[in-house]
Scaffold this active site. Structure first.
Site, short mmCIF file in Angstrom:
data_model
loop_
_atom_site.label_atom_id
_atom_site.label_comp_id
_atom_site.label_asym_id
_atom_site.label_seq_id
_atom_site.Cartn_x
_atom_site.Cartn_y
_atom_site.Cartn_z
N ASP A 13 -19.12 -16.64 4.20
CA ASP A 13 -19.81 -17.50 3.24
C ASP A 13 -19.65 -17.01 1.80
O ASP A 13 -20.53 -17.21 0.96
CB ASP A 13 -21.31 -17.62 3.59
CG ASP A 13 -21.51 -18.06 5.02
OD1 ASP A 13 -20.74 -18.92 5.48
OD2 ASP A 13 -22.43 -17.53 5.68
N HIS A 43 -17.26 -24.21 5.86
CA HIS A 43 -16.80 -24.12 4.47
C HIS A 43 -17.42 -25.27 3.70
O HIS A 43 -17.42 -26.41 4.17
CB HIS A 43 -15.30 -24.36 4.37
CG HIS A 43 -14.43 -23.30 4.98
ND1 HIS A 43 -14.53 -21.97 4.68
CD2 HIS A 43 -13.39 -23.41 5.83
CE1 HIS A 43 -13.58 -21.31 5.33
NE2 HIS A 43 -12.88 -22.16 6.04
P1 GTP Z 1 -17.23 -19.29 6.02
O1 GTP Z 1 -15.83 -19.66 6.40
O2 GTP Z 1 -18.28 -19.90 6.91
O3 GTP Z 1 -17.41 -17.81 5.92
O4 GTP Z 1 -17.67 -19.96 4.56
P2 GTP Z 1 -17.14 -20.02 3.05
O5 GTP Z 1 -16.62 -18.69 2.61
O6 GTP Z 1 -16.21 -21.17 2.86
O7 GTP Z 1 -18.48 -20.25 2.21
P3 GTP Z 1 -19.63 -21.37 2.36
O8 GTP Z 1 -19.08 -22.65 1.87
O9 GTP Z 1 -20.26 -21.34 3.70
O10 GTP Z 1 -20.74 -20.76 1.37
C1 GTP Z 1 -20.53 -20.55 0.01
C2 GTP Z 1 -21.61 -21.31 -0.78
O11 GTP Z 1 -21.54 -20.92 -2.14
C3 GTP Z 1 -21.40 -22.82 -0.76
O12 GTP Z 1 -22.64 -23.45 -0.80
C4 GTP Z 1 -20.62 -23.07 -2.06
O13 GTP Z 1 -20.79 -24.38 -2.55
C5 GTP Z 1 -21.25 -22.05 -2.97
N1 GTP Z 1 -20.41 -21.53 -4.06
C6 GTP Z 1 -19.06 -21.27 -4.08
N2 GTP Z 1 -18.70 -20.73 -5.26
C7 GTP Z 1 -19.84 -20.63 -6.00
C8 GTP Z 1 -20.13 -20.14 -7.32
O14 GTP Z 1 -19.27 -19.64 -8.04
N3 GTP Z 1 -21.42 -20.23 -7.73
C9 GTP Z 1 -22.43 -20.75 -6.96
N4 GTP Z 1 -23.65 -20.81 -7.46
N5 GTP Z 1 -22.19 -21.19 -5.70
C10 GTP Z 1 -20.92 -21.13 -5.25
P1 IMP Z 2 -20.53 -16.20 16.55
O1 IMP Z 2 -19.28 -16.07 15.77
O2 IMP Z 2 -21.07 -17.60 16.59
O3 IMP Z 2 -20.43 -15.55 17.91
O4 IMP Z 2 -21.66 -15.35 15.77
C1 IMP Z 2 -21.62 -13.94 15.71
C2 IMP Z 2 -22.14 -13.46 14.35
O5 IMP Z 2 -21.24 -13.86 13.31
C3 IMP Z 2 -23.52 -14.03 13.95
O6 IMP Z 2 -24.21 -13.04 13.20
C4 IMP Z 2 -23.17 -15.20 13.04
O7 IMP Z 2 -24.20 -15.50 12.13
C5 IMP Z 2 -21.93 -14.65 12.33
N1 IMP Z 2 -21.01 -15.71 11.86
C6 IMP Z 2 -20.12 -16.40 12.61
N2 IMP Z 2 -19.44 -17.28 11.85
C7 IMP Z 2 -19.90 -17.13 10.58
C8 IMP Z 2 -19.57 -17.74 9.33
O8 IMP Z 2 -18.70 -18.61 9.21
N3 IMP Z 2 -20.26 -17.32 8.25
C9 IMP Z 2 -21.21 -16.34 8.33
N4 IMP Z 2 -21.55 -15.74 9.47
C10 IMP Z 2 -20.90 -16.13 10.60
MG MG Z 3 -19.70 -20.59 5.62
#
Ligand code: GTP
Ligand code: IMP
Ligand code: MG
Length: 340
Positions: A13, A43
């Site tokens: 995230d 994402h």
């Molecule tokens: P996973 O593949 O699940 O690990 O997720 P991810 O890395 O794509 O990130 P995800 O979208 O779950 O979470 C990032 C959050 O931060 C989202 O709500 C984005 O919209 C937000 N975000 C991204 N860049 C910025 C930034 O520069 N500032 C702020 N305030 N929010 C941001």
């Molecule tokens: P699982 O991948 O669903 O088995 O979860 C195992 C651990 O990884 C838990 O702590 C989840 O919260 C974490 N996890 C899995 N996928 C994500 C992701 O996309 N973002 C953040 N945490 C994740």
């Molecule tokens: Mg995410």
């Protein structure tokens, strides 16, 4: 030329979706291919006032000219993939490697009902862990066994390598983050596979000699969902004072918030072989920089943080995100990489 890999450097995230979307529009890739575990990822992409959340379709789908692929290493839940692909209107350009292992309903049930996975580990309940276990036992179905996936199955590894050979731009999109890697994370509080750049390349079928850039994404205030150690976690009070609250895209669970962790960032950049760092959430460090798209418009506080963090990590910080919207970014790749 070779592929560009984008991976998460903290606990997931970090904002990989947003960074992938920006790079896609800036670099015009022929292919955006997803590695990583499966639909446990969420994402978020905010573009021109619209917010999209994707779990199986590559986050780079917002760039309309790229072929979208899911690599053989990824676990595919056909229900999630097909509904997302239809809702986003990408069915004509998405392909699934025929060797992807399939998440069935029984895997989701097992994930949700197993108290060890759902409560002790705090899994996402998306069936990934049980399906990965069945894959290792060699009893899962593969994408080529599923009638509904027939229009989409392909040899993603061949497509990606042919594109790289033809000197086309290719983006390999990771998911999750370093701290929840099965190999390098805080075991047993981790996901069901490695999450580092080498794994993402292997997921898609790209050899190490074909990778040109590895961009590790960090956020100014790392977050963690689910159980497990988080040694820079801040108190709820501190998070409230900073005005930071985040919720998971897949599960809706509240994310724990932490302070910037230079030693984790450095270690994770090392194991990932980072050639560049993207940092998100600069607007959380100093709200006055929200939306800035030029380095000169950053505040002294943010510039000082960046200077120090770049020394701590030892890798150029080339992509500086100042808000969730795709356009809220400072892209220094050209000047920093030319200088280096
Ligand atoms: P996973 O593949 O699940 O690990 O997720 P991810 O890395 O794509 O990130 P995800 O979208 O779950 O979470 C990032 C959050 O931060 C989202 O709500 C984005 O919209 C937000 N975000 C991204 N860049 C910025 C930034 O520069 N500032 C702020 N305030 N929010 C941001
Ligand atoms: P699982 O991948 O669903 O088995 O979860 C195992 C651990 O990884 C838990 O702590 C989840 O919260 C974490 N996890 C899995 N996928 C994500 C992701 O996309 N973002 C953040 N945490 C994740
Ligand atoms: Mg995410």
């Amino acid at each position: 030329m070779g592929a560009t890999i984008i991976v998460g450097g903290f606990f997931g995230d970090e904002g990989k979706g947003k960074i992938v979307a920006h790079i896609a529009f800036a670099d015009r890739p022929a292919i955006i291919a997803r590695g990583g575990i499966g639909p446990n990822a969420g994402h978020t992409i905010e573009m021109r006032g619209r917010t999209f959340g994707v779990r199986m379709v590559p986050a780079g789908f917002v760039y309309p000219s790229a072929r979208l692929l899911i690599g053989a290493g990824v676990l595919v839940d056909p229900r999630v993939l097909l509904s997302e692909a239809e809702a986003l209107g990408v069915t004509s350009r998405i392909g699934v490697d025929h060797r992807c292992a399939i998440i069935e309903k029984k895997h989701v049930e097992a994930d949700v009902h197993d108290p060890y996975l759902s409560q002790t580990i705090g899994s996402t309940g998306t069936g990934c862990g049980p399906a990965a276990a069945d894959r290792a036992r060699r009893i899962t179905a593969q994408a080529h066994d599923i009638a509904e996936l027939a229009p989409f199955v392909t040899d993603a590894a061949a497509e990606v390598n042919e594109a790289i050979e033809a000197e086309k731009n290719v983006i390999l999109e990771g998911s999750q983050g370093f701290g929840i890697s099965l190999f390098y994370g805080t075991f047993p509080f981790v996901t069901s596979k490695d999450t580092t750049a080498s794994q993402i390349a292997a997921d898609v079928g790209v050899g190490p000699t074909r990778v040109a850039e590895t961009i590790v994404v960090f956020k100014t205030f790392p977050t963690r969902v689910g159980a497990g150690p988080f040694h820079t976690q801040m108190s709820e009070d501190d998070a409230k004072k900073l005005g930071i609250r985040e919720f998971g895209t897949v599960t809706g669970r509240e994310r724990r918030i932490g302070w910037w962790d230079p030693s984790m960032a450095k270690y994770s950049a090392m194991v990932n072989g980072a050639t560049q760092v993207a940092i998100t959430g600069l607007d959380k460090l100093d709200p006055s920089v929200k939306g800035a798209s030029e380095y000169a418009d950053l505040s002294a506080k943010v510039k000082a943080f960046l200077r120090e963090a770049e020394v701590q990590v030892g890798v150029p910080f080339t992509l500086l995100s100042t808000g969730p919207e795709m356009a809220e970014i400072i892209d220094l790749r050209e000047e920093k990489l030319l200088r280096a």
